[in-house]
Design a protein around this motif. Sequence first.
Motif, PDB file in Angstrom:
ATOM      1  N   SER A 188       0.831  -1.209   0.000  1.00 22.26           N
ATOM      2  CA  SER A 188       0.000   0.000   0.000  1.00 22.26           C
ATOM      3  C   SER A 188       0.863   1.256   0.000  1.00 22.26           C
ATOM      4  O   SER A 188       0.588   2.217  -0.733  1.00 22.26           O
ATOM      5  CB  SER A 188      -0.928   0.006   1.222  1.00 22.26           C
ATOM      6  N   GLN A 189       1.918   1.246   0.818  1.00 24.11           N
ATOM      7  CA  GLN A 189       2.809   2.404   0.876  1.00 24.11           C
ATOM      8  C   GLN A 189       3.502   2.620  -0.469  1.00 24.11           C
ATOM      9  O   GLN A 189       3.643   3.749  -0.947  1.00 24.11           O
ATOM     10  CB  GLN A 189       3.860   2.213   1.975  1.00 24.11           C
ATOM     11  N   ALA A 190       3.950   1.514  -1.092  1.00 24.06           N
ATOM     12  CA  ALA A 190       4.635   1.619  -2.381  1.00 24.06           C
ATOM     13  C   ALA A 190       3.694   2.133  -3.466  1.00 24.06           C
ATOM     14  O   ALA A 190       4.092   2.929  -4.332  1.00 24.06           O
ATOM     15  CB  ALA A 190       5.199   0.252  -2.782  1.00 24.06           C
ATOM     16  N   LEU A 191       2.427   1.694  -3.438  1.00 24.09           N
ATOM     17  CA  LEU A 191       1.457   2.135  -4.431  1.00 24.09           C
ATOM     18  C   LEU A 191       1.116   3.614  -4.249  1.00 24.09           C
ATOM     19  O   LEU A 191       0.938   4.352  -5.230  1.00 24.09           O
ATOM     20  CB  LEU A 191       0.199   1.279  -4.354  1.00 24.09           C
ATOM     21  N   LYS A 192       1.003   4.068  -3.012  1.00 21.39           N
ATOM     22  CA  LYS A 192       0.746   5.490  -2.757  1.00 21.39           C
ATOM     23  C   LYS A 192       1.891   6.354  -3.292  1.00 21.39           C
ATOM     24  O   LYS A 192       1.678   7.391  -3.924  1.00 21.39           O
ATOM     25  CB  LYS A 192       0.576   5.736  -1.260  1.00 21.39           C
ATOM     26  N   GLN A 193       3.115   5.884  -3.043  1.00 25.47           N
ATOM     27  CA  GLN A 193       4.272   6.626  -3.533  1.00 25.47           C
ATOM     28  C   GLN A 193       4.311   6.641  -5.059  1.00 25.47           C
ATOM     29  O   GLN A 193       4.625   7.668  -5.675  1.00 25.47           O
ATOM     30  CB  GLN A 193       5.565   6.020  -2.981  1.00 25.47           C
ATOM     31  N   ALA A 194       3.983   5.491  -5.668  1.00 26.74           N
ATOM     32  CA  ALA A 194       3.955   5.413  -7.128  1.00 26.74           C
ATOM     33  C   ALA A 194       2.929   6.375  -7.703  1.00 26.74           C
ATOM     34  O   ALA A 194       3.157   7.023  -8.737  1.00 26.74           O
ATOM     35  CB  ALA A 194       3.651   3.981  -7.567  1.00 26.74           C
TER      36      ALA A 194
ATOM     37  N   ALA B  38       1.393  -2.860 -12.966  1.00 26.64           N
ATOM     38  CA  ALA B  38       2.005  -4.125 -12.575  1.00 26.64           C
ATOM     39  C   ALA B  38       1.364  -4.670 -11.305  1.00 26.64           C
ATOM     40  O   ALA B  38       1.153  -5.885 -11.166  1.00 26.64           O
ATOM     41  CB  ALA B  38       3.511  -3.948 -12.374  1.00 26.64           C
ATOM     42  N   ALA B  39       1.041  -3.781 -10.365  1.00 21.92           N
ATOM     43  CA  ALA B  39       0.411  -4.209  -9.114  1.00 21.92           C
ATOM     44  C   ALA B  39      -0.972  -4.811  -9.361  1.00 21.92           C
ATOM     45  O   ALA B  39      -1.353  -5.805  -8.734  1.00 21.92           O
ATOM     46  CB  ALA B  39       0.309  -3.031  -8.152  1.00 21.92           C
ATOM     47  N   ARG B  40      -1.740  -4.203 -10.270  1.00 18.60           N
ATOM     48  CA  ARG B  40      -3.073  -4.738 -10.581  1.00 18.60           C
ATOM     49  C   ARG B  40      -2.953  -6.145 -11.178  1.00 18.60           C
ATOM     50  O   ARG B  40      -3.765  -7.030 -10.884  1.00 18.60           O
ATOM     51  CB  ARG B  40      -3.813  -3.811 -11.547  1.00 18.60           C
ATOM     52  N   LYS B  41      -1.888  -6.345 -12.015  1.00 17.66           N
ATOM     53  CA  LYS B  41      -1.677  -7.675 -12.593  1.00 17.66           C
ATOM     54  C   LYS B  41      -1.165  -8.647 -11.540  1.00 17.66           C
ATOM     55  O   LYS B  41      -1.610  -9.806 -11.472  1.00 17.66           O
ATOM     56  CB  LYS B  41      -0.658  -7.578 -13.745  1.00 17.66           C
ATOM     57  N   LEU B  42      -0.254  -8.180 -10.685  1.00 19.20           N
ATOM     58  CA  LEU B  42       0.354  -9.038  -9.661  1.00 19.20           C
ATOM     59  C   LEU B  42      -0.690  -9.536  -8.669  1.00 19.20           C
ATOM     60  O   LEU B  42      -0.696 -10.713  -8.290  1.00 19.20           O
ATOM     61  CB  LEU B  42       1.452  -8.254  -8.927  1.00 19.20           C
ATOM     62  N   PHE B  43      -1.585  -8.634  -8.253  1.00 20.13           N
ATOM     63  CA  PHE B  43      -2.593  -9.004  -7.253  1.00 20.13           C
ATOM     64  C   PHE B  43      -3.936  -9.405  -7.868  1.00 20.13           C
ATOM     65  O   PHE B  43      -4.931  -9.550  -7.164  1.00 20.13           O
ATOM     66  CB  PHE B  43      -2.798  -7.831  -6.278  1.00 20.13           C
ATOM     67  N   MET B  44      -3.926  -9.579  -9.230  1.00 22.93           N
ATOM     68  CA  MET B  44      -5.116 -10.044  -9.973  1.00 22.93           C
ATOM     69  C   MET B  44      -6.347  -9.202  -9.638  1.00 22.93           C
ATOM     70  O   MET B  44      -7.405  -9.714  -9.252  1.00 22.93           O
ATOM     71  CB  MET B  44      -5.377 -11.529  -9.683  1.00 22.93           C
ATOM     72  N   LEU B  45      -6.223  -7.883  -9.798  1.00 23.59           N
ATOM     73  CA  LEU B  45      -7.298  -6.953  -9.477  1.00 23.59           C
ATOM     74  C   LEU B  45      -8.170  -6.628 -10.685  1.00 23.59           C
ATOM     75  O   LEU B  45      -9.205  -5.973 -10.537  1.00 23.59           O
ATOM     76  CB  LEU B  45      -6.711  -5.652  -8.905  1.00 23.59           C
ATOM     77  N   ASP B  46      -7.721  -7.039 -11.888  1.00 18.06           N
ATOM     78  CA  ASP B  46      -8.509  -6.755 -13.096  1.00 18.06           C
ATOM     79  C   ASP B  46      -9.366  -7.955 -13.497  1.00 18.06           C
ATOM     80  O   ASP B  46      -9.027  -9.093 -13.205  1.00 18.06           O
ATOM     81  CB  ASP B  46      -7.567  -6.398 -14.255  1.00 18.06           C
TER      82      ASP B  46
END
Length: 416
Positions: A391-397, A408-416
């Motif tokens: 979460s911290q890394a995504l906020k910074q991004a 990449a995070a959406r793909k990594l955590f299968m959010l799509d």
Amino acid sequence: MHLITIGLNHETAPVAIREQAVFGPEKLVPALQDLTAQRDIDETAILSTCNRTEIYCRQQQPDGQAVVKWLCQFHALEPQQLQECLYHHPEEEAVKHAFRVASGLDSMVLGEPQILGQMKTAFATAHKAGTTGKILNRLFQNTFSVAKQVRTDTAIGASAVSIAYAAVDLAKKIFADLGTKTVLLIGAGETIELVARHLTNNGVRHIIVANRSVERAELLTSRISGEAIALSELPNRLAEADIIIASTASTLPILGKGAVESALKLRRHKPIFMVDLAVPRDIEAEVGGLADIFLYTVDDLKQIIEENISSRRDAADEAEKIIALETIRFMHWLRGLNAVPTIRSFRKNVDDLRNAALEQAYRQLAAGENPERIIEILAHNLSNKFAHAPSQALKQADNEGNSRLLSAARKLFMLD
């Protein structure tokens, strides 16, 4: 981690250059160990034959300049002259090149089988010397497997074509009846053995084999009904030979101009046909300038070889398809290794979070607290801790406008 191949072969360098870049048996292991001791070089293997010298490396840097510099220094070669003859194959190209070489697709004789044995010997030497590791071990094992598949699934080796065959074929074109000729073979290695077999199959009845080790020569002649002599006897036996074919691992010429001139006088200048298959050359180049001597080197055999490989071209196309597929598979494995340290670190972090949460839960249970409440707290703490760093890394991004990391995070955590 980078995979790279640096080399030269019959297509890129003349024999005069190739013979200077050869690694003889006595120099190969010291060369492997010296190269591996260089900075940023982790694994090495060297393939050195009459037609090619190739260095396979796993190293820290993406280019091969350190290897080229070492090669020039080791053989005392002029860098500019050598650079013009070298090819560089990085990463996927290096893998594909190894597969093609072992399958005979990069040989002077398309599909010739000898190179596979030479590659196996090169790998065995490097492995025994301790200069290969996980990457090159896997590369060469896959290389041998691919070469076997190519020979099994295609007709690449259907016709008997090789350097040895080409040498005998040239002799047949010069002499109408080989059966009446005396042949002197210098050396007793694999190439000379193949030459001897082809000669015997073409009706040659008198073969003399001269070798440094007479025992090795006798082993060969016992299979072809020939005569074995020591190299020291050559000057006294040269005059008998109508055909001389040489292929040894000597670093210096074995047959000189003076000895041949003496033999021609004894023969009353009856011509001698010579083929030098060795690199470095076994027969002094000056011998070719003598009247009544017809001297050919491996480079001269190219035209003959081209005439014998047309039947293998279709098979080569099929082999290329096999190699392309197996190259992709190997690269998938190789690239997967880059993720291993990250996966291990991630799993360790997860295990540490779990162990800390469990330890807290056990203390609470021992204190007699409500088990259901403890389970709820455990689950809540674990989910918060697992999600905190991402979460911290995504906020910074998001703040930095790093859309690639967000995608990449959406793909990594299968959010799509």
